[in-house]
Design an enzyme around this catalytic site. Structure first.
Site, PDB file in Angstrom:
ATOM      1  N   PRO A   2       0.774  -1.215  -0.025  1.00  0.00           N
ATOM      2  CA  PRO A   2      -0.101  -0.009   0.030  1.00  0.00           C
ATOM      3  C   PRO A   2       0.770   1.107   0.138  1.00  0.00           C
ATOM      4  O   PRO A   2       1.588   1.524   0.761  1.00  0.00           O
ATOM      5  CB  PRO A   2      -0.674  -0.106   1.399  1.00  0.00           C
ATOM      6  CG  PRO A   2      -0.384  -1.299   2.142  1.00  0.00           C
ATOM      7  CD  PRO A   2       0.789  -1.909   1.354  1.00  0.00           C
ATOM      8  N   GLU A   3       0.436   2.070  -0.823  1.00  0.00           N
ATOM      9  CA  GLU A   3       1.193   3.476  -0.888  1.00  0.00           C
ATOM     10  C   GLU A   3       0.072   4.401  -0.707  1.00  0.00           C
ATOM     11  O   GLU A   3      -1.288   4.111  -0.453  1.00  0.00           O
ATOM     12  CB  GLU A   3       1.910   4.010  -2.369  1.00  0.00           C
ATOM     13  CG  GLU A   3       3.007   2.738  -2.572  1.00  0.00           C
ATOM     14  CD  GLU A   3       3.926   2.883  -3.350  1.00  0.00           C
ATOM     15  OE1 GLU A   3       4.141   4.282  -4.205  1.00  0.00           O
ATOM     16  OE2 GLU A   3       4.783   2.360  -4.030  1.00  0.00           O
ATOM     17  N   LYS A  54       0.530   7.780   3.964  1.00  0.00           N
ATOM     18  CA  LYS A  54       0.239   6.502   4.099  1.00  0.00           C
ATOM     19  C   LYS A  54      -0.417   6.136   5.727  1.00  0.00           C
ATOM     20  O   LYS A  54      -0.732   4.848   6.073  1.00  0.00           O
ATOM     21  CB  LYS A  54       1.379   5.340   4.171  1.00  0.00           C
ATOM     22  CG  LYS A  54       2.226   5.518   2.834  1.00  0.00           C
ATOM     23  CD  LYS A  54       3.171   4.573   2.756  1.00  0.00           C
ATOM     24  CE  LYS A  54       4.388   5.161   1.859  1.00  0.00           C
ATOM     25  NZ  LYS A  54       5.632   4.387   1.909  1.00  0.00           N
ATOM     26  N   CYS A 230      13.195  -0.118 -22.273  1.00  0.00           N
ATOM     27  CA  CYS A 230      12.477   1.237 -21.970  1.00  0.00           C
ATOM     28  C   CYS A 230      11.639   1.611 -23.094  1.00  0.00           C
ATOM     29  O   CYS A 230      11.640   1.512 -24.129  1.00  0.00           O
ATOM     30  CB  CYS A 230      13.366   2.330 -21.745  1.00  0.00           C
ATOM     31  SG  CYS A 230      12.953   3.884 -21.501  1.00  0.00           S
ATOM     32  N   CYS A 233      13.250   4.867 -24.736  1.00  0.00           N
ATOM     33  CA  CYS A 233      14.334   4.721 -25.625  1.00  0.00           C
ATOM     34  C   CYS A 233      14.887   3.399 -25.948  1.00  0.00           C
ATOM     35  O   CYS A 233      15.655   3.233 -26.636  1.00  0.00           O
ATOM     36  CB  CYS A 233      15.559   5.575 -24.965  1.00  0.00           C
ATOM     37  SG  CYS A 233      16.359   4.804 -23.382  1.00  0.00           S
ATOM     38  N   CYS A 252      16.196   3.667 -16.147  1.00  0.00           N
ATOM     39  CA  CYS A 252      16.360   3.446 -17.459  1.00  0.00           C
ATOM     40  C   CYS A 252      17.703   4.385 -17.382  1.00  0.00           C
ATOM     41  O   CYS A 252      17.824   5.443 -17.482  1.00  0.00           O
ATOM     42  CB  CYS A 252      15.428   4.018 -18.462  1.00  0.00           C
ATOM     43  SG  CYS A 252      16.106   4.002 -20.041  1.00  0.00           S
ATOM     44  N   CYS A 255      17.572   7.161 -20.613  1.00  0.00           N
ATOM     45  CA  CYS A 255      17.127   8.146 -20.756  1.00  0.00           C
ATOM     46  C   CYS A 255      16.802   9.244 -19.314  1.00  0.00           C
ATOM     47  O   CYS A 255      16.313  10.128 -19.361  1.00  0.00           O
ATOM     48  CB  CYS A 255      15.903   8.419 -21.524  1.00  0.00           C
ATOM     49  SG  CYS A 255      14.582   7.208 -20.978  1.00  0.00           S
TER      50      CYS A 255
HETATM   51 ZN   LIG Z   1      15.047   5.035 -21.572  1.00  0.00          ZN
END
Ligand SMILES: [Zn+2]
Length: 257
Positions: A2-3, A54, A230, A233, A252, A255
């Site tokens: 849970p967030e 939370k 990704c 990219c 990633c 990018c």
């Molecule tokens: Zn990327």
């Protein structure tokens, strides 16, 4: 796990089930027996249900508040009366019944009853940073707290610290950094105010949307996608533990600079 968006969605369902309704009974797990909640809360109505990050609060008449934090393992269930619960009753810490609903907290390390005044001054709650899901997100307070944080700390780790901004967990941290093209491994000192704001602005509307959908609508662009290309990219997404708690961060390397 849970967030903030999940808790916010749960609070909406709990509010609908409890506020203004007569509480028929309150039952607790054996571990809370000595706290005598059924006696202390019996006959009281629920005046409000709200969240901060939370943390979830069920506010009863007469100045008493139930404070809950689910961490990794807890869950709130709201069931129409008579419907089968989605988890074992043995795991139920708390059951609040009305004529129409069972509201159940399963597991979770924090479940405590406190007076309203204690809830206001409790350090764990008072120290929380601005709430990513608040009606108006306080960007200035977020930046101020970020700049007071360790300058050499990884930005992704700082974004998880509930004293900087509350409500963001591991999933939304990774998504925020990805969408804003900020490498979570960069030191806080090397991330500009504009970049920091871009990360929270990226996830706030998505989290609000997820919260309205009950916390289940989550398009994962990078979280839990290690080894996959990704979408922006084509570089393979990487994963590695970050910070004192070694929470896995996804990013990633192509990018996110
Ligand atoms: Zn990327």
């Amino acid at each position: 796990m849970p967030e903030g968006d999940t808790i916010y969605g749960a609070a909406q369902r709990i509010r609908t089930a409890l506020v203004g309704k007569e509480v028929a009974s309150i039952e607790t797990h054996r571990r809370f027996e000595r706290d005598r909640w059924p006696e202390r809360l019996g006959g009281r109505g629920v005046r409000a249900v709200d969240t901060k990050g939370k943390h979830l609060f069920i506010r009863f008449d007469g100045g008493l508040t139930l404070h809950s934090h689910l961490r990794m393992t807890g869950w709130w269930g709201v069931y129409e009366r008579g419907r089968r619960w989605s988890k074992s009753p043995r795991r139920a810490w708390l059951v609040i019944r009305t004529d129409d609903h069972d509201v159940v907290q399963f597991g979770g390390p924090v479940l405590e009853l406190m007076t309203d005044s204690r809830a206001r001054i409790d350090g764990r709650i008072a120290r929380l940073g601005p709430d990513i899901l608040a009606d108006e997100f306080d960007e200035a307070a977020f930046l101020r707290r970020l700049r007071e944080d360790e300058p050499i700390r990884g930005f992704g780790d700082a974004l998880l610290d509930q004293r900087n901004v509350c409500g963001i967990g591991n999933l939304w941290k990774a998504e925020a950094c990805f969408i804003a093209k900020v490498d979570p491994w960069r030191r806080v000192a090397d991330v500009t105010d504009e970049e920091a704001l871009a990360t929270v602005r990226a996830v706030r509307p998505r989290m609000l949307c997820s919260a309205q959908g009950g916390g289940h609508v989550r398009d994962q662009l990078v979280f839990d996608r290690a080894g996959q290309p990704c979408g922006r990219c084509g570089t393979r997404i990487r994963a590695r533990g970050q910070g004192d708690d070694n929470r896995t961060t996804y990013w990633c390397p192509g990018c996110q600079a």
